[in-house]
Write a protein that holds these residues in place. Structure first.
Motif, PDB file in Angstrom:
ATOM      1  N   GLU A  13       3.446  15.820   9.716  1.00  0.00           N
ATOM      2  CA  GLU A  13       4.122  15.202  11.016  1.00  0.00           C
ATOM      3  C   GLU A  13       2.924  14.856  11.996  1.00  0.00           C
ATOM      4  OE1 GLU A  13       8.496  17.343  11.665  1.00  0.00           O
ATOM      5  OE2 GLU A  13       6.568  17.828  12.977  1.00  0.00           O
ATOM      6  N   ARG A  14       1.480  15.521  11.780  1.00  0.00           N
ATOM      7  CA  ARG A  14       0.288  15.291  12.507  1.00  0.00           C
ATOM      8  C   ARG A  14      -0.467  14.336  11.836  1.00  0.00           C
ATOM      9  NH1 ARG A  14       0.427  21.149  12.990  1.00  0.00           N
ATOM     10  NH2 ARG A  14      -1.071  21.218  11.159  1.00  0.00           N
ATOM     11  N   VAL A  15      -0.103  13.824  10.863  1.00  0.00           N
ATOM     12  CA  VAL A  15      -1.023  12.831  10.279  1.00  0.00           C
ATOM     13  C   VAL A  15      -0.640  11.419  10.718  1.00  0.00           C
ATOM     14  CG1 VAL A  15      -1.489  11.623   7.636  1.00  0.00           C
ATOM     15  CG2 VAL A  15      -0.984  13.846   7.725  1.00  0.00           C
ATOM     16  N   ILE A  16      -1.616  11.113  11.463  1.00  0.00           N
ATOM     17  CA  ILE A  16      -1.713   9.679  12.170  1.00  0.00           C
ATOM     18  C   ILE A  16      -2.244   8.761  11.153  1.00  0.00           C
ATOM     19  CG2 ILE A  16      -2.226   8.358  14.101  1.00  0.00           C
ATOM     20  CD1 ILE A  16      -2.531  10.875  15.729  1.00  0.00           C
ATOM     21  N   PRO A  17      -1.457   7.576  10.844  1.00  0.00           N
ATOM     22  CA  PRO A  17      -1.905   6.545   9.826  1.00  0.00           C
ATOM     23  C   PRO A  17      -2.958   5.597  10.574  1.00  0.00           C
ATOM     24  CG  PRO A  17       0.101   6.006  10.397  1.00  0.00           C
ATOM     25  CD  PRO A  17      -0.060   7.459  10.823  1.00  0.00           C
ATOM     26  N   VAL A  18      -3.697   4.931   9.671  1.00  0.00           N
ATOM     27  CA  VAL A  18      -4.430   3.657  10.188  1.00  0.00           C
ATOM     28  C   VAL A  18      -3.428   2.685  10.718  1.00  0.00           C
ATOM     29  CG1 VAL A  18      -5.933   1.754   9.723  1.00  0.00           C
ATOM     30  CG2 VAL A  18      -6.246   4.224   8.766  1.00  0.00           C
ATOM     31  N   MET A  19      -3.291   2.218  11.836  1.00  0.00           N
ATOM     32  CA  MET A  19      -2.300   1.187  12.523  1.00  0.00           C
ATOM     33  C   MET A  19      -2.671   0.191  13.288  1.00  0.00           C
ATOM     34  SD  MET A  19      -0.852   3.709  15.629  1.00  0.00           S
ATOM     35  CE  MET A  19      -0.505   5.154  14.454  1.00  0.00           C
ATOM     36  N   PRO A  20      -2.008  -1.051  13.524  1.00  0.00           N
ATOM     37  CA  PRO A  20      -2.342  -2.197  14.373  1.00  0.00           C
ATOM     38  C   PRO A  20      -2.508  -1.470  15.791  1.00  0.00           C
ATOM     39  CG  PRO A  20      -0.776  -2.688  12.950  1.00  0.00           C
ATOM     40  CD  PRO A  20      -0.915  -1.138  12.728  1.00  0.00           C
ATOM     41  N   ALA A  21      -3.489  -1.835  16.523  1.00  0.00           N
ATOM     42  CA  ALA A  21      -3.769  -1.255  18.123  1.00  0.00           C
ATOM     43  C   ALA A  21      -3.116  -2.285  18.926  1.00  0.00           C
ATOM     44  CB  ALA A  21      -5.284  -0.958  18.225  1.00  0.00           C
ATOM     45  N   GLN A  51      -8.773  -9.729   9.370  1.00  0.00           N
ATOM     46  CA  GLN A  51      -8.181 -10.950   9.399  1.00  0.00           C
ATOM     47  C   GLN A  51      -7.300 -11.227  10.817  1.00  0.00           C
ATOM     48  OE1 GLN A  51      -5.531 -11.047   6.023  1.00  0.00           O
ATOM     49  NE2 GLN A  51      -7.172 -11.736   4.652  1.00  0.00           N
ATOM     50  N   GLY A  52      -8.092 -10.933  11.783  1.00  0.00           N
ATOM     51  CA  GLY A  52      -7.880 -10.923  13.073  1.00  0.00           C
ATOM     52  C   GLY A  52      -6.922  -9.978  13.701  1.00  0.00           C
ATOM     53  N   VAL A  53      -6.557  -8.942  13.078  1.00  0.00           N
ATOM     54  CA  VAL A  53      -5.677  -7.917  13.560  1.00  0.00           C
ATOM     55  C   VAL A  53      -6.657  -6.817  13.829  1.00  0.00           C
ATOM     56  CG1 VAL A  53      -3.635  -6.400  13.210  1.00  0.00           C
ATOM     57  CG2 VAL A  53      -3.808  -8.865  12.064  1.00  0.00           C
ATOM     58  N   LEU A  54      -6.520  -6.059  15.171  1.00  0.00           N
ATOM     59  CA  LEU A  54      -7.118  -5.241  15.592  1.00  0.00           C
ATOM     60  C   LEU A  54      -6.535  -3.989  14.944  1.00  0.00           C
ATOM     61  CD1 LEU A  54      -9.674  -4.105  17.242  1.00  0.00           C
ATOM     62  CD2 LEU A  54      -7.850  -3.785  19.132  1.00  0.00           C
ATOM     63  N   MET A  55      -7.207  -2.925  14.230  1.00  0.00           N
ATOM     64  CA  MET A  55      -6.810  -1.805  13.821  1.00  0.00           C
ATOM     65  C   MET A  55      -7.377  -0.501  14.425  1.00  0.00           C
ATOM     66  SD  MET A  55      -4.477  -3.068  11.576  1.00  0.00           S
ATOM     67  CE  MET A  55      -4.241  -1.590  10.460  1.00  0.00           C
ATOM     68  N   MET A  56      -6.723   0.517  14.411  1.00  0.00           N
ATOM     69  CA  MET A  56      -7.132   1.805  15.059  1.00  0.00           C
ATOM     70  C   MET A  56      -7.224   3.040  13.677  1.00  0.00           C
ATOM     71  SD  MET A  56      -6.702   5.243  16.243  1.00  0.00           S
ATOM     72  CE  MET A  56      -5.035   5.164  16.417  1.00  0.00           C
ATOM     73  N   SER A  57      -8.242   3.516  13.720  1.00  0.00           N
ATOM     74  CA  SER A  57      -8.238   4.831  12.553  1.00  0.00           C
ATOM     75  C   SER A  57      -8.400   6.082  13.467  1.00  0.00           C
ATOM     76  CB  SER A  57      -9.476   4.573  11.759  1.00  0.00           C
ATOM     77  OG  SER A  57      -9.310   3.373  11.096  1.00  0.00           O
ATOM     78  N   PRO A  58      -7.497   6.922  12.928  1.00  0.00           N
ATOM     79  CA  PRO A  58      -7.745   8.174  13.673  1.00  0.00           C
ATOM     80  C   PRO A  58      -8.912   9.005  13.271  1.00  0.00           C
ATOM     81  CG  PRO A  58      -6.333   8.518  11.454  1.00  0.00           C
ATOM     82  CD  PRO A  58      -6.547   7.112  11.790  1.00  0.00           C
ATOM     83  N   ALA A  59      -8.974  10.231  14.149  1.00  0.00           N
ATOM     84  CA  ALA A  59     -10.293  11.124  14.049  1.00  0.00           C
ATOM     85  C   ALA A  59     -10.264  11.444  12.466  1.00  0.00           C
ATOM     86  CB  ALA A  59     -10.447  12.121  15.093  1.00  0.00           C
ATOM     87  N   PRO A  60     -11.349  11.469  11.693  1.00  0.00           N
ATOM     88  CA  PRO A  60     -11.390  12.194  10.400  1.00  0.00           C
ATOM     89  C   PRO A  60     -11.249  13.492  10.471  1.00  0.00           C
ATOM     90  CG  PRO A  60     -13.726  11.532  11.044  1.00  0.00           C
ATOM     91  CD  PRO A  60     -12.587  10.833  12.117  1.00  0.00           C
ATOM     92  N   GLU A  61     -11.401  14.140   9.445  1.00  0.00           N
ATOM     93  CA  GLU A  61     -11.165  15.947   9.165  1.00  0.00           C
ATOM     94  C   GLU A  61     -12.539  16.185   8.925  1.00  0.00           C
ATOM     95  OE1 GLU A  61      -8.718  16.354   5.660  1.00  0.00           O
ATOM     96  OE2 GLU A  61      -6.919  16.510   6.539  1.00  0.00           O
ATOM     97  N   PRO A 135      -6.252  11.669   5.394  1.00  0.00           N
ATOM     98  CA  PRO A 135      -4.826  11.651   5.002  1.00  0.00           C
ATOM     99  C   PRO A 135      -4.086  10.328   5.536  1.00  0.00           C
ATOM    100  CG  PRO A 135      -5.698  13.686   5.932  1.00  0.00           C
ATOM    101  CD  PRO A 135      -6.831  12.824   6.010  1.00  0.00           C
ATOM    102  N   GLY A 136      -4.656   9.761   6.740  1.00  0.00           N
ATOM    103  CA  GLY A 136      -3.901   8.718   7.432  1.00  0.00           C
ATOM    104  C   GLY A 136      -4.584   7.462   6.780  1.00  0.00           C
ATOM    105  N   SER A 137      -5.288   7.398   5.845  1.00  0.00           N
ATOM    106  CA  SER A 137      -6.179   6.080   5.309  1.00  0.00           C
ATOM    107  C   SER A 137      -5.743   5.860   4.140  1.00  0.00           C
ATOM    108  CB  SER A 137      -7.706   6.233   5.907  1.00  0.00           C
ATOM    109  OG  SER A 137      -8.086   6.941   5.032  1.00  0.00           O
ATOM    110  N   ALA A 138      -5.052   6.238   3.312  1.00  0.00           N
ATOM    111  CA  ALA A 138      -5.092   6.073   1.765  1.00  0.00           C
ATOM    112  C   ALA A 138      -4.368   4.748   1.463  1.00  0.00           C
ATOM    113  CB  ALA A 138      -4.061   7.208   1.229  1.00  0.00           C
ATOM    114  N   THR A 139      -3.639   4.218   2.021  1.00  0.00           N
ATOM    115  CA  THR A 139      -3.086   3.029   1.961  1.00  0.00           C
ATOM    116  C   THR A 139      -3.931   1.910   2.529  1.00  0.00           C
ATOM    117  OG1 THR A 139      -0.881   3.836   1.958  1.00  0.00           O
ATOM    118  CG2 THR A 139      -1.312   1.281   2.375  1.00  0.00           C
ATOM    119  N   TYR A 140      -4.597   2.259   3.546  1.00  0.00           N
ATOM    120  CA  TYR A 140      -5.357   1.272   4.068  1.00  0.00           C
ATOM    121  C   TYR A 140      -6.777   1.101   3.420  1.00  0.00           C
ATOM    122  CZ  TYR A 140      -8.412  -0.781   8.047  1.00  0.00           C
ATOM    123  OH  TYR A 140      -9.256  -1.692   8.641  1.00  0.00           O
TER     124      TYR A 140
END
Length: 212
Positions: A13-21, A51-61, A135-140
């Motif tokens: 539940e604590r895993v925060i994925p890379v997401m559009p900001a 490609q013009g989309v601002l993305m935010m990455s969570p703090a790494p382990e 953990p939150g960046s695998a797909t990204y």
């Protein structure tokens, strides 16, 4: 039926994925440029533009940072020490296009391409980009970053999986990446950018040096 522990569930539940900001004031998503991104105030978060989309990455382990340090040291020995180029770690802005700005975990810029270094960013492709999966960046990292680097013509991309302790080396052939598959343990990392001798990829994951 398989079950998971409460601790595992809470960790997931604590895993925060890379997401559009989407909350960041600015143009509509899809309209961000390097200049707009560079004008953002520093709020302590890590952003990229794809490609013009601002993305935010969570703090790494912590392990993520330890592995980056091991990889950086290896690359320093092969590239920086013999004066073949520079090795930089994130956050270093790399402007691949007017609407695409990324921050590889580690990058290599060979000496024939050092003119790409600007005051605040790298203008153009690195010779090697390395991403260590969080953990939150695998797909990204596996899909989005892979496509971005391939489309931009980055010659080599290493995808490092800290959980599986594997490294995949993608080499650009024509306009597409090719890879022999995931390397692990004593398997040797073969690179077209980094000179021999190759080392077992397992060495990248011993980031604690046996201290714990």
């Amino acid at each position: 039926m398989a079950t998971i522990s409460r601790e595992t569930a809470q960790e997931q539940e604590r895993v925060i994925p890379v997401m559009p900001a989407d909350w960041v004031p600015g143009p509509h998503q899809g309209g961000w440029t390097y200049e707009m991104y560079a004008a953002l105030p520093d709020d302590g978060r890590r952003y990229e533009v794809v490609q013009g989309v601002l993305m935010m990455s969570p703090a790494p382990e912590v392990s993520h940072q330890g592995i980056i340090q091991r990889i950086s040291r290896y690359l320093d020995e092969r590239i920086f020490t013999p004066h073949l180029g520079l090795v930089l770690t994130g956050p270093t802005d790399v402007k691949l296009a007017i609407d695409t700005v990324v921050q590889p975990d580690v990058l290599v810029l060979l000496k024939e391409h050092l003119a790409r270094i600007q005051e605040k960013h790298i203008a153009g492709n690195p010779d090697l980009a390395v991403e260590v999966i969080s953990p939150g960046s695998a797909t990204y990292d596996r899909l989005v970053k892979y496509h971005v680097y391939e489309q931009a013509g980055v010659p080599e991309y290493w995808l490092v999986n800290s959980k599986k302790q594997t490294v995949e080396v993608f080499v650009l052939e024509g306009s597409q990446y090719r890879s022999p598959g995931a390397l692990h343990g004593e398997q040797l990392l073969q690179s077209k950018v980094i000179p021999e001798p190759a080392i077992p990829v397992g060495q990248f994951f011993d980031w604690t040096g046996g201290l714990f």
